[in-house]
Scaffold this active site. Structure first.
Site, PDB file in Angstrom:
ATOM      1  N   CYS A  50       0.966  -1.117   0.064  1.00 47.59           N
ATOM      2  CA  CYS A  50       0.031   0.302   0.040  1.00 47.59           C
ATOM      3  C   CYS A  50       0.444   1.870   0.006  1.00 47.59           C
ATOM      4  O   CYS A  50       2.003   1.637   0.461  1.00 47.59           O
ATOM      5  CB  CYS A  50      -0.806   0.073   1.349  1.00 47.59           C
ATOM      6  N   HIS A  51       0.339   2.220  -0.782  1.00 49.50           N
ATOM      7  CA  HIS A  51       1.511   3.675  -0.421  1.00 49.50           C
ATOM      8  C   HIS A  51       1.270   3.463   1.068  1.00 49.50           C
ATOM      9  O   HIS A  51       2.740   4.612   1.305  1.00 49.50           O
ATOM     10  CB  HIS A  51       0.308   4.219  -0.789  1.00 49.50           C
ATOM     11  N   THR A  52       0.871   3.603   2.297  1.00 46.88           N
ATOM     12  CA  THR A  52       1.027   3.801   3.392  1.00 46.88           C
ATOM     13  C   THR A  52       2.565   3.253   3.461  1.00 46.88           C
ATOM     14  O   THR A  52       3.270   3.397   4.460  1.00 46.88           O
ATOM     15  CB  THR A  52       0.322   3.515   4.388  1.00 46.88           C
TER      16      THR A  52
ATOM     17  N   HIS B 131       0.895  -3.740   5.551  1.00 49.54           N
ATOM     18  CA  HIS B 131      -0.417  -4.405   6.264  1.00 49.54           C
ATOM     19  C   HIS B 131      -1.493  -4.344   5.955  1.00 49.54           C
ATOM     20  O   HIS B 131      -2.602  -4.592   5.965  1.00 49.54           O
ATOM     21  CB  HIS B 131      -0.252  -2.461   7.417  1.00 49.54           C
ATOM     22  N   GLU B 132      -1.407  -5.126   4.039  1.00 44.75           N
ATOM     23  CA  GLU B 132      -2.132  -5.888   3.826  1.00 44.75           C
ATOM     24  C   GLU B 132      -2.375  -7.047   3.168  1.00 44.75           C
ATOM     25  O   GLU B 132      -1.617  -7.305   2.455  1.00 44.75           O
ATOM     26  CB  GLU B 132      -2.631  -4.162   2.091  1.00 44.75           C
TER      27      GLU B 132
ATOM     28  N   CYS C   5     -11.239  -4.645  19.666  1.00 52.06           N
ATOM     29  CA  CYS C   5     -11.397  -4.513  20.926  1.00 52.06           C
ATOM     30  C   CYS C   5     -12.979  -5.411  21.185  1.00 52.06           C
ATOM     31  O   CYS C   5     -13.195  -6.014  22.566  1.00 52.06           O
ATOM     32  CB  CYS C   5     -10.365  -3.985  22.125  1.00 52.06           C
TER      33      CYS C   5
ATOM     34  N   CYS D  62     -13.780  -1.083  24.691  1.00 48.67           N
ATOM     35  CA  CYS D  62     -12.641   0.336  24.907  1.00 48.67           C
ATOM     36  C   CYS D  62     -13.750   0.916  25.478  1.00 48.67           C
ATOM     37  O   CYS D  62     -14.644   0.868  24.106  1.00 48.67           O
ATOM     38  CB  CYS D  62     -11.347   0.130  24.802  1.00 48.67           C
TER      39      CYS D  62
ATOM     40  N   CYS E 119     -14.501   1.594  21.040  1.00 50.22           N
ATOM     41  CA  CYS E 119     -14.887   0.772  20.842  1.00 50.22           C
ATOM     42  C   CYS E 119     -16.651   0.416  20.772  1.00 50.22           C
ATOM     43  O   CYS E 119     -17.461   0.172  20.120  1.00 50.22           O
ATOM     44  CB  CYS E 119     -14.731  -1.301  20.599  1.00 50.22           C
TER      45      CYS E 119
ATOM     46  N   CYS F 157      -9.783   1.631  17.518  1.00 51.21           N
ATOM     47  CA  CYS F 157      -9.950   1.220  19.071  1.00 51.21           C
ATOM     48  C   CYS F 157      -8.614   1.709  19.659  1.00 51.21           C
ATOM     49  O   CYS F 157      -8.037   1.845  19.281  1.00 51.21           O
ATOM     50  CB  CYS F 157      -9.992  -0.492  18.738  1.00 51.21           C
TER      51      CYS F 157
ATOM     52  N   ARG G  46      -3.507   0.798  20.554  1.00 47.82           N
ATOM     53  CA  ARG G  46      -2.779   1.730  19.599  1.00 47.82           C
ATOM     54  C   ARG G  46      -1.596   2.340  19.647  1.00 47.82           C
ATOM     55  O   ARG G  46      -0.821   2.260  19.400  1.00 47.82           O
ATOM     56  CB  ARG G  46      -4.180   2.959  18.889  1.00 47.82           C
TER      57      ARG G  46
ATOM     58  N   CYS H  34      -6.365  -3.219   3.533  1.00 55.88           N
ATOM     59  CA  CYS H  34      -6.605  -1.617   3.788  1.00 55.88           C
ATOM     60  C   CYS H  34      -7.289  -1.306   2.295  1.00 55.88           C
ATOM     61  O   CYS H  34      -8.432  -0.608   2.893  1.00 55.88           O
ATOM     62  CB  CYS H  34      -4.960  -2.080   3.541  1.00 55.88           C
TER      63      CYS H  34
ATOM     64  N   ARG I 275      -2.356  -2.649  -7.246  1.00 51.88           N
ATOM     65  CA  ARG I 275      -1.723  -3.330  -6.011  1.00 51.88           C
ATOM     66  C   ARG I 275      -1.124  -4.483  -6.783  1.00 51.88           C
ATOM     67  O   ARG I 275      -1.125  -5.079  -8.098  1.00 51.88           O
ATOM     68  CB  ARG I 275      -2.965  -4.195  -5.391  1.00 51.88           C
TER      69      ARG I 275
HETATM   70  N1  LIG Z   1      -6.974   6.892   6.003  1.00 52.86           N
HETATM   71  C1  LIG Z   1      -6.507   5.638   5.834  1.00 52.86           C
HETATM   72  O1  LIG Z   1      -7.145   5.077   6.213  1.00 52.86           O
HETATM   73  C2  LIG Z   1      -6.058   5.251   4.362  1.00 52.86           C
HETATM   74  C3  LIG Z   1      -5.220   3.516   4.292  1.00 52.86           C
HETATM   75  C4  LIG Z   1      -5.318   3.571   3.202  1.00 52.86           C
HETATM   76  C5  LIG Z   1      -4.817   4.254   1.992  1.00 52.86           C
HETATM   77  N2  LIG Z   1      -4.367   5.350   3.199  1.00 52.86           N
HETATM   78  C6  LIG Z   1      -3.739   6.444   1.982  1.00 52.86           C
HETATM   79  O2  LIG Z   1      -4.502   7.357   0.691  1.00 52.86           O
HETATM   80  C7  LIG Z   1      -3.313   7.617  -0.709  1.00 52.86           C
HETATM   81  C8  LIG Z   1      -3.835   6.825  -1.296  1.00 52.86           C
HETATM   82  O3  LIG Z   1      -3.073   5.702  -1.557  1.00 52.86           O
HETATM   83  P1  LIG Z   1      -3.047   4.086  -2.434  1.00 52.86           P
HETATM   84  O4  LIG Z   1      -2.237   2.981  -2.177  1.00 52.86           O
HETATM   85  O5  LIG Z   1      -4.695   4.262  -3.654  1.00 52.86           O
HETATM   86  O6  LIG Z   1      -1.732   5.098  -3.327  1.00 52.86           O
HETATM   87  P2  LIG Z   1      -1.133   5.271  -5.077  1.00 52.86           P
HETATM   88  O7  LIG Z   1       0.605   5.681  -4.895  1.00 52.86           O
HETATM   89  O8  LIG Z   1      -1.070   3.850  -5.936  1.00 52.86           O
HETATM   90  O9  LIG Z   1      -2.346   6.352  -5.866  1.00 52.86           O
HETATM   91  C9  LIG Z   1      -2.217   7.522  -5.732  1.00 52.86           C
HETATM   92  C10 LIG Z   1      -2.606   8.453  -6.858  1.00 52.86           C
HETATM   93  O10 LIG Z   1      -2.671  10.055  -6.514  1.00 52.86           O
HETATM   94  C11 LIG Z   1      -1.731  10.342  -7.970  1.00 52.86           C
HETATM   95  N3  LIG Z   1      -1.881  11.545  -7.671  1.00 52.86           N
HETATM   96  C12 LIG Z   1      -0.456  11.743  -6.578  1.00 52.86           C
HETATM   97  N4  LIG Z   1      -0.166  13.389  -6.631  1.00 52.86           N
HETATM   98  C13 LIG Z   1      -1.378  13.562  -7.657  1.00 52.86           C
HETATM   99  C14 LIG Z   1      -1.433  14.809  -7.192  1.00 52.86           C
HETATM  100  N5  LIG Z   1      -1.052  15.875  -7.124  1.00 52.86           N
HETATM  101  N6  LIG Z   1      -3.002  14.988  -8.087  1.00 52.86           N
HETATM  102  C15 LIG Z   1      -4.114  14.479  -8.244  1.00 52.86           C
HETATM  103  N7  LIG Z   1      -3.143  12.640  -8.633  1.00 52.86           N
HETATM  104  C16 LIG Z   1      -2.271  12.758  -7.967  1.00 52.86           C
HETATM  105  C17 LIG Z   1      -1.365   9.537  -8.439  1.00 52.86           C
HETATM  106  O11 LIG Z   1      -0.644   9.255  -9.784  1.00 52.86           O
HETATM  107  C18 LIG Z   1      -1.947   8.098  -8.060  1.00 52.86           C
HETATM  108  O12 LIG Z   1      -2.184   7.433  -8.668  1.00 52.86           O
HETATM  109  C19 LIG Z   1      -2.060   7.180   0.047  1.00 52.86           C
HETATM  110  O13 LIG Z   1      -1.965   8.830   0.977  1.00 52.86           O
HETATM  111  C20 LIG Z   1      -1.990   6.377   1.457  1.00 52.86           C
HETATM  112  O14 LIG Z   1      -1.197   7.039   2.408  1.00 52.86           O
HETATM  113  C21 LIG Z   1      -4.656   6.338   3.281  1.00 52.86           C
HETATM  114  N1  LIG Z   2       1.633   7.298  11.305  1.00 53.28           N
HETATM  115  C1  LIG Z   2       0.841   7.688  11.033  1.00 53.28           C
HETATM  116  C2  LIG Z   2      -0.294   7.170  10.630  1.00 53.28           C
HETATM  117  C3  LIG Z   2      -0.686   7.066   9.813  1.00 53.28           C
HETATM  118  C4  LIG Z   2      -2.054   7.369   9.472  1.00 53.28           C
HETATM  119  O1  LIG Z   2      -2.938   8.202   9.430  1.00 53.28           O
HETATM  120  N2  LIG Z   2      -2.808   5.595   9.199  1.00 53.28           N
HETATM  121  C5  LIG Z   2      -4.301   5.759   8.078  1.00 53.28           C
HETATM  122  C6  LIG Z   2      -4.012   4.656   8.386  1.00 53.28           C
HETATM  123  S1  LIG Z   2      -2.923   4.141   6.679  1.00 53.28           S
HETATM  124  C7  LIG Z   2      -3.384   2.799   5.714  1.00 53.28           C
HETATM  125  O2  LIG Z   2      -2.754   2.545   4.559  1.00 53.28           O
HETATM  126  C8  LIG Z   2      -4.862   5.219  10.266  1.00 53.28           C
HETATM  127  O3  LIG Z   2      -5.599   4.623  10.306  1.00 53.28           O
HETATM  128  N3  LIG Z   2      -4.900   5.930  10.918  1.00 53.28           N
HETATM  129  C9  LIG Z   2      -5.523   5.937  12.096  1.00 53.28           C
HETATM  130  C10 LIG Z   2      -4.508   5.366  13.531  1.00 53.28           C
HETATM  131  O4  LIG Z   2      -3.017   5.387  13.260  1.00 53.28           O
HETATM  132  O5  LIG Z   2      -5.160   5.129  14.723  1.00 53.28           O
HETATM  133  C11 LIG Z   2       1.520   9.280  10.646  1.00 53.28           C
HETATM  134  O6  LIG Z   2       1.837   9.543  12.451  1.00 53.28           O
HETATM  135  O7  LIG Z   2       1.075   9.931   9.684  1.00 53.28           O
HETATM  136 ZN   LIG Z   3      -2.413   1.275   3.619  1.00 51.96          ZN
HETATM  137 ZN   LIG Z   4     -10.960  -1.427  21.497  1.00 48.66          ZN
END
Ligand SMILES: NC(=O)c1ccc[n+]([C@@H]2O[C@H](COP(=O)([O-])OP(=O)(O)OC[C@H]3O[C@@H](n4cnc5c(N)ncnc54)[C@H](O)[C@@H]3O)[C@@H](O)[C@H]2O)c1
Ligand SMILES: N[C@@H](CCC(=O)N[C@@H](CSCO)C(=O)NCC(=O)O)C(=O)O
Ligand SMILES: [Zn+2]
Ligand SMILES: [Zn+2]
Length: 379
Positions: free
Chosen positions: A47-49, A69-70, A99, A102, A105, A113, A117, A177, A372
């Site tokens: 994943c991008h993360t 993580h995926e 859980c 908490c 939850c 949760c 964490r 994820c 992916r």
């Molecule tokens: N909040 C959450 O729970 C959670 C869960 C998973 C992933 N994420 C985050 O979500 C984001 C996307 O993850 P992903 O795995 O799909 O990533 P990815 O890298 O596969 O996709 C990102 C897309 O954004 C495009 N992009 C980059 N810069 C851009 C811009 N300036 N304008 C328009 N498009 C642009 C890229 O070309 C790509 O297609 C990441 O930041 C990841 O960390 C968050």
């Molecule tokens: N350690 C990072 C936090 C990144 C973040 O926000 N993670 C998301 C999941 S990304 C999955 O690809 C999330 O679930 N956040 C809630 C949590 O972490 O409890 C930072 O500090 O930037």
């Molecule tokens: Zn992820």
């Molecule tokens: Zn909990």
């Protein structure tokens, strides 16, 4: 040979330092302690993360560590007091625990949760605040409570979703994820209604899952914005109806979208992790009701900004973690939806490689057209 209660030596991709190639090492994985589960990971996606933390920009990034993580795998053994899974169960490790006890939850207001964490944020297990991974006695940090770039990992029991044994693990690993995050951002966080106009910034796996979720919710228009035009063809299959490449426009992208939509979209989703795009995503929303959901993760030190007037005039700014899904309860449900062909998963997998090729897999992530990459962990 029975491995229960024994240290397992297996292959894992170790991130010794930020941005330095991962190294496949023989690592020792200690047996699970009370409330812990040791899982044989069969497939993991990237994943991008993972790339974000590896880059060194994550304030919670600790090195050396095992990222990932995926994933999906099979329970190898369980520690004391673990009742909900047993050896042989097919599972998806969940970085967002559940859980059911908490304050979070029980609130009925969030999927976050609080039970483990604090430990997962500092790369250790809660029981003894230590790692279960080591190389010749030197500990390696866990990552997000999952560390799936290892053939075996140890996680907290509250972070394990038991799934249908018939589900293909090489596919459903994605339900750990990216796909749930996008679907849930639409269904749980924004609650998009039929007929809505939706803008999705970033058409990676998360953004395409947003589009898929919006289509299922009956959105009338789904506008996809990406700087990689390679994504546009594939995005049509996920429900995107219109495409904008910001590079083709001189005007700010929010203005382009406002002009195209008679005042702005009903819902927007930022799926990139770029704070200036987060601002555009908010400001392309319709006055009075438009809601923007931040999904992308931005680096340490990055901050969002906008004129407060944008909120005073009715726009709403929200965020989502794992799409608001309760992990242990709802990941099995998502697996069932996939088995019934009600959600896509296979379509997000553009590459299949093995653990040995993990650095190549990260290179592929930055290439046009890649969604992916799934790694087979034992071939
Ligand atoms: N909040 C959450 O729970 C959670 C869960 C998973 C992933 N994420 C985050 O979500 C984001 C996307 O993850 P992903 O795995 O799909 O990533 P990815 O890298 O596969 O996709 C990102 C897309 O954004 C495009 N992009 C980059 N810069 C851009 C811009 N300036 N304008 C328009 N498009 C642009 C890229 O070309 C790509 O297609 C990441 O930041 C990841 O960390 C968050
Ligand atoms: N350690 C990072 C936090 C990144 C973040 O926000 N993670 C998301 C999941 S990304 C999955 O690809 C999330 O679930 N956040 C809630 C949590 O972490 O409890 C930072 O500090 O930037
Ligand atoms: Zn992820
Ligand atoms: Zn909990």
């Amino acid at each position: 040979m029975a491995t229960q209660g024994q240290v397992i030596t297996c292959k894992a991709a170790v991130a010794w330092e930020p941005n330095k190639p991962l190294v496949i090492e023989d690592v020792q994985v200690a047996p699970p302690q009370a409330g812990e589960v040791r899982i044989k990971i069969l497939f993991t996606a990237l994943c991008h993360t993972d790339a974000y933390t590896w880059s060194g920009k994550d304030p919670e990034g600790l090195f050396p560590c095992i990222l990932g993580h995926e994933a999906a795998g099979i329970v190898e053994s369980v520690g004391g007091g673990v009742t909900e899974v047993k050896p042989g169960d097919h599972v998806i490790p969940c970085y967002q625990a559940e859980c059911r006890e908490c304050k979070f939850c029980k609130s009925g207001k969030t999927n976050l949760c609080g039970k483990v964490r604090a430990a997962t944020g500092v790369g250790v297990m809660m029981n003894d605040r230590k790692s279960r991974f080591s190389i010749n006695g030197k500990p390696l940090y866990h990552f997000m409570g999952t560390s799936t770039f290892s053939q075996y990992t140890v996680v907290h029991d509250v972070s394990v979703a038991k799934i249908d044994v018939q589900a293909p693990l090489e596919k459903v690993c994605l339900l750990g994820c990216g796909v749930p995050t996008g679907l849930g951002a639409v269904w749980n966080t924004a609650k998009v209604e039929a007929g809505s106009i939706v803008a999705v910034f970033g058409l990676g796996t998360v953004g395409l899952a947003v589009a898929e979720g919006a289509k299922a919710a009956g959105a009338s228009r789904i506008i996809g914005i990406d700087i990689d035009s390679n994504k546009f063809d594939i995005a049509k299959n996920f429900g995107v109806t219109e495409f904008i490449n910001p590079k083709d426009h001189d005007k700010p992208i929010q203005q382009v979208i406002v002009d195209l939509t008679d005042g702005g979209v009903d819902y927007s989703f930022e799926c990139i992790g770029n704070v200036s795009v987060m601002r555009s995503a908010l400001e392309c929303c319709h006055k009075g009701w438009g809601t923007s959901v931040i999904v992308g993760v931005a680096a340490s030190g990055q901050e969002i900004s906008t004129r407060p007037f944008q909120l005073v005039t009715g726009r709403v700014w929200k965020g989502t973690a794992f799409g608001g899904f309760k992990s242990r309860s709802q990941v099995p449900w998502l697996v069932e939806k996939y088995m019934k062909k009600e959600i896509k998963v296979d379509e997000y997998i553009t590459h299949n490689l093995t653990l040995e090729d993990i650095n190549k897999a990260f290179d592929l992530m930055h290439e046009g057209g890649c969604l992916r990459v799934v790694l087979s962990m034992h071939s």
